[in-house]
Design a protein around this motif. Structure first.
Motif, PDB file in Angstrom:
ATOM      1  N   THR A 108       7.125  -5.343  -3.411  1.00 30.55           N
ATOM      2  CA  THR A 108       5.813  -5.660  -3.960  1.00 30.55           C
ATOM      3  C   THR A 108       5.019  -6.397  -2.890  1.00 30.55           C
ATOM      4  O   THR A 108       5.477  -7.422  -2.374  1.00 30.55           O
ATOM      5  N   LEU A 109       3.870  -5.866  -2.549  1.00 34.56           N
ATOM      6  CA  LEU A 109       2.959  -6.577  -1.659  1.00 34.56           C
ATOM      7  C   LEU A 109       2.225  -7.590  -2.526  1.00 34.56           C
ATOM      8  O   LEU A 109       1.399  -7.225  -3.363  1.00 34.56           O
ATOM      9  N   VAL A 110       2.554  -8.860  -2.366  1.00 32.99           N
ATOM     10  CA  VAL A 110       2.013  -9.916  -3.214  1.00 32.99           C
ATOM     11  C   VAL A 110       0.636 -10.334  -2.735  1.00 32.99           C
ATOM     12  O   VAL A 110      -0.276 -10.562  -3.533  1.00 32.99           O
ATOM     13  N   HIS A 111       0.481 -10.432  -1.408  1.00 33.98           N
ATOM     14  CA  HIS A 111      -0.771 -10.933  -0.842  1.00 33.98           C
ATOM     15  C   HIS A 111      -0.898 -10.400   0.582  1.00 33.98           C
ATOM     16  O   HIS A 111       0.088 -10.361   1.312  1.00 33.98           O
ATOM     17  N   ASP A 112      -2.106 -10.014   0.965  1.00 36.49           N
ATOM     18  CA  ASP A 112      -2.333  -9.505   2.317  1.00 36.49           C
ATOM     19  C   ASP A 112      -3.723  -9.923   2.771  1.00 36.49           C
ATOM     20  O   ASP A 112      -4.723  -9.535   2.162  1.00 36.49           O
ATOM     21  N   THR A 113      -3.775 -10.741   3.832  1.00 35.76           N
ATOM     22  CA  THR A 113      -5.064 -11.161   4.382  1.00 35.76           C
ATOM     23  C   THR A 113      -5.424 -10.390   5.639  1.00 35.76           C
ATOM     24  O   THR A 113      -6.477 -10.608   6.209  1.00 35.76           O
ATOM     25  N   GLY A 114      -4.522  -9.527   6.085  1.00 36.17           N
ATOM     26  CA  GLY A 114      -4.702  -8.840   7.363  1.00 36.17           C
ATOM     27  C   GLY A 114      -3.935  -9.544   8.468  1.00 36.17           C
ATOM     28  O   GLY A 114      -3.291  -8.903   9.282  1.00 36.17           O
ATOM     29  N   GLY A 115      -3.988 -10.874   8.487  1.00 29.08           N
ATOM     30  CA  GLY A 115      -3.259 -11.644   9.475  1.00 29.08           C
ATOM     31  C   GLY A 115      -1.939 -12.169   8.958  1.00 29.08           C
ATOM     32  O   GLY A 115      -1.071 -12.564   9.726  1.00 29.08           O
ATOM     33  N   SER A 116      -1.807 -12.175   7.635  1.00 29.48           N
ATOM     34  CA  SER A 116      -0.595 -12.664   6.996  1.00 29.48           C
ATOM     35  C   SER A 116      -0.360 -11.845   5.731  1.00 29.48           C
ATOM     36  O   SER A 116      -1.324 -11.450   5.065  1.00 29.48           O
ATOM     37  N   ALA A 117       0.896 -11.603   5.423  1.00 26.56           N
ATOM     38  CA  ALA A 117       1.228 -10.856   4.208  1.00 26.56           C
ATOM     39  C   ALA A 117       2.445 -11.496   3.552  1.00 26.56           C
ATOM     40  O   ALA A 117       3.358 -11.961   4.232  1.00 26.56           O
ATOM     41  N   THR A 118       2.436 -11.515   2.232  1.00 23.16           N
ATOM     42  CA  THR A 118       3.578 -11.976   1.459  1.00 23.16           C
ATOM     43  C   THR A 118       4.125 -10.768   0.716  1.00 23.16           C
ATOM     44  O   THR A 118       3.364 -10.074   0.026  1.00 23.16           O
ATOM     45  N   VAL A 119       5.426 -10.533   0.867  1.00 23.96           N
ATOM     46  CA  VAL A 119       6.063  -9.358   0.283  1.00 23.96           C
ATOM     47  C   VAL A 119       7.329  -9.800  -0.441  1.00 23.96           C
ATOM     48  O   VAL A 119       8.145 -10.535   0.123  1.00 23.96           O
ATOM     49  N   SER A 120       7.492  -9.342  -1.685  1.00 25.93           N
ATOM     50  CA  SER A 120       8.731  -9.574  -2.425  1.00 25.93           C
ATOM     51  C   SER A 120       9.582  -8.315  -2.347  1.00 25.93           C
ATOM     52  O   SER A 120       9.076  -7.203  -2.543  1.00 25.93           O
ATOM     53  N   VAL A 121      10.863  -8.513  -2.052  1.00 25.48           N
ATOM     54  CA  VAL A 121      11.800  -7.403  -1.937  1.00 25.48           C
ATOM     55  C   VAL A 121      12.923  -7.628  -2.947  1.00 25.48           C
ATOM     56  O   VAL A 121      13.627  -8.638  -2.882  1.00 25.48           O
ATOM     57  N   TRP A 122      13.052  -6.694  -3.886  1.00 21.89           N
ATOM     58  CA  TRP A 122      14.147  -6.737  -4.847  1.00 21.89           C
ATOM     59  C   TRP A 122      15.311  -6.025  -4.186  1.00 21.89           C
ATOM     60  O   TRP A 122      15.169  -4.894  -3.702  1.00 21.89           O
ATOM     61  N   VAL A 123      16.463  -6.685  -4.133  1.00 25.50           N
ATOM     62  CA  VAL A 123      17.562  -6.186  -3.323  1.00 25.50           C
ATOM     63  C   VAL A 123      18.895  -6.376  -4.048  1.00 25.50           C
ATOM     64  O   VAL A 123      19.071  -7.336  -4.793  1.00 25.50           O
ATOM     65  N   VAL A 124      19.786  -5.425  -3.837  1.00 27.51           N
ATOM     66  CA  VAL A 124      21.174  -5.589  -4.267  1.00 27.51           C
ATOM     67  C   VAL A 124      22.000  -5.774  -3.006  1.00 27.51           C
ATOM     68  O   VAL A 124      21.809  -5.062  -2.021  1.00 27.51           O
ATOM     69  N   THR A 125      22.873  -6.785  -3.042  1.00 28.16           N
ATOM     70  CA  THR A 125      23.726  -7.036  -1.889  1.00 28.16           C
ATOM     71  C   THR A 125      25.191  -6.888  -2.292  1.00 28.16           C
ATOM     72  O   THR A 125      25.547  -7.059  -3.461  1.00 28.16           O
ATOM     73  N   LEU A 126      25.990  -6.558  -1.310  1.00 26.87           N
ATOM     74  CA  LEU A 126      27.438  -6.537  -1.457  1.00 26.87           C
ATOM     75  C   LEU A 126      27.975  -7.530  -0.441  1.00 26.87           C
ATOM     76  O   LEU A 126      27.558  -7.512   0.720  1.00 26.87           O
TER      77      LEU A 126
END
Length: 175
Positions: A108-126
């Motif tokens: 999910t791209l949460v926020h993008d200013t062009g110079g900075s971006a906040t991204v949430s990544v849903w992940v499964v780990t082993l």
């Protein structure tokens, strides 16, 4: 906010640095691809080695944040070493193998200013120790990792991160 399970286009990177995809487009989808690939690198088994953490940060971190990220990663992997019974150098007990890897399930791209971006990544780990008589079987874990990336030196670079548990899907399809 709802969790977006949109997959990301991992093929957006134009090159690799120390095995990690780099060189993303200056766009929201480029930031999503960078974040997802950086999370995969963060959860790789090689991260138990301090030399690899330095290499990784040299490849993908914003230079202004690299020292702080190294401190965070060193602390996290010191705990990982203790949890799984690894040596200080990150080695598993004789005849066993430390396993750690991740698969992004959605971004999910949460926020993008062009110079900075906040991204949430849903992940499964082993993660765990594979081998005869392992005291720490390989188990799955679900998390949402939120990265802040800065557009620096012509690429999306890792500036900061946080992780929370879940959401985890209901089990029952496998034993």
């Amino acid at each position: 906010s709802t969790l977006d399970t949109t997959t990301y286009d991992a093929g957006q990177a134009s090159s690799t640095a120390d095995g990690v995809p780099v060189g993303y487009p200056h766009s929201g989808s480029g930031a999503e691809a960078a974040a997802a690939n950086y999370v995969v690198a963060y959860y790789s088994a090689e991260m138990v080695h301090s030399w690899y953490r330095v290499q990784l940060l040299n490849a993908i971190a914003d230079p202004t944040a690299a020292a702080d990220l190294k401190t965070q990663l060193d602390a996290a992997y010191k705990q990982t070493d203790a949890t799984y019974g690894l040596s200080a150098a990150g080695s598993a007990p004789k005849g066993q193998t430390f396993v750690q890897r991740a698969a992004p399930v959605g971004v999910t791209l949460v926020h993008d200013t062009g110079g900075s971006a906040t991204v949430s990544v849903w992940v499964v780990t082993l993660a765990g120790i594979a081998g005869t008589n392992s005291q720490h079987a390989v188990e799955e874990d679900w998390a949402t990792v939120t990265l802040t990336l800065n557009w620096t030196h012509g690429d999306w670079k890792w500036f900061s991160f946080s992780a929370v548990d879940g959401p985890a899907p209901l089990g029952g399809l496998q034993t």
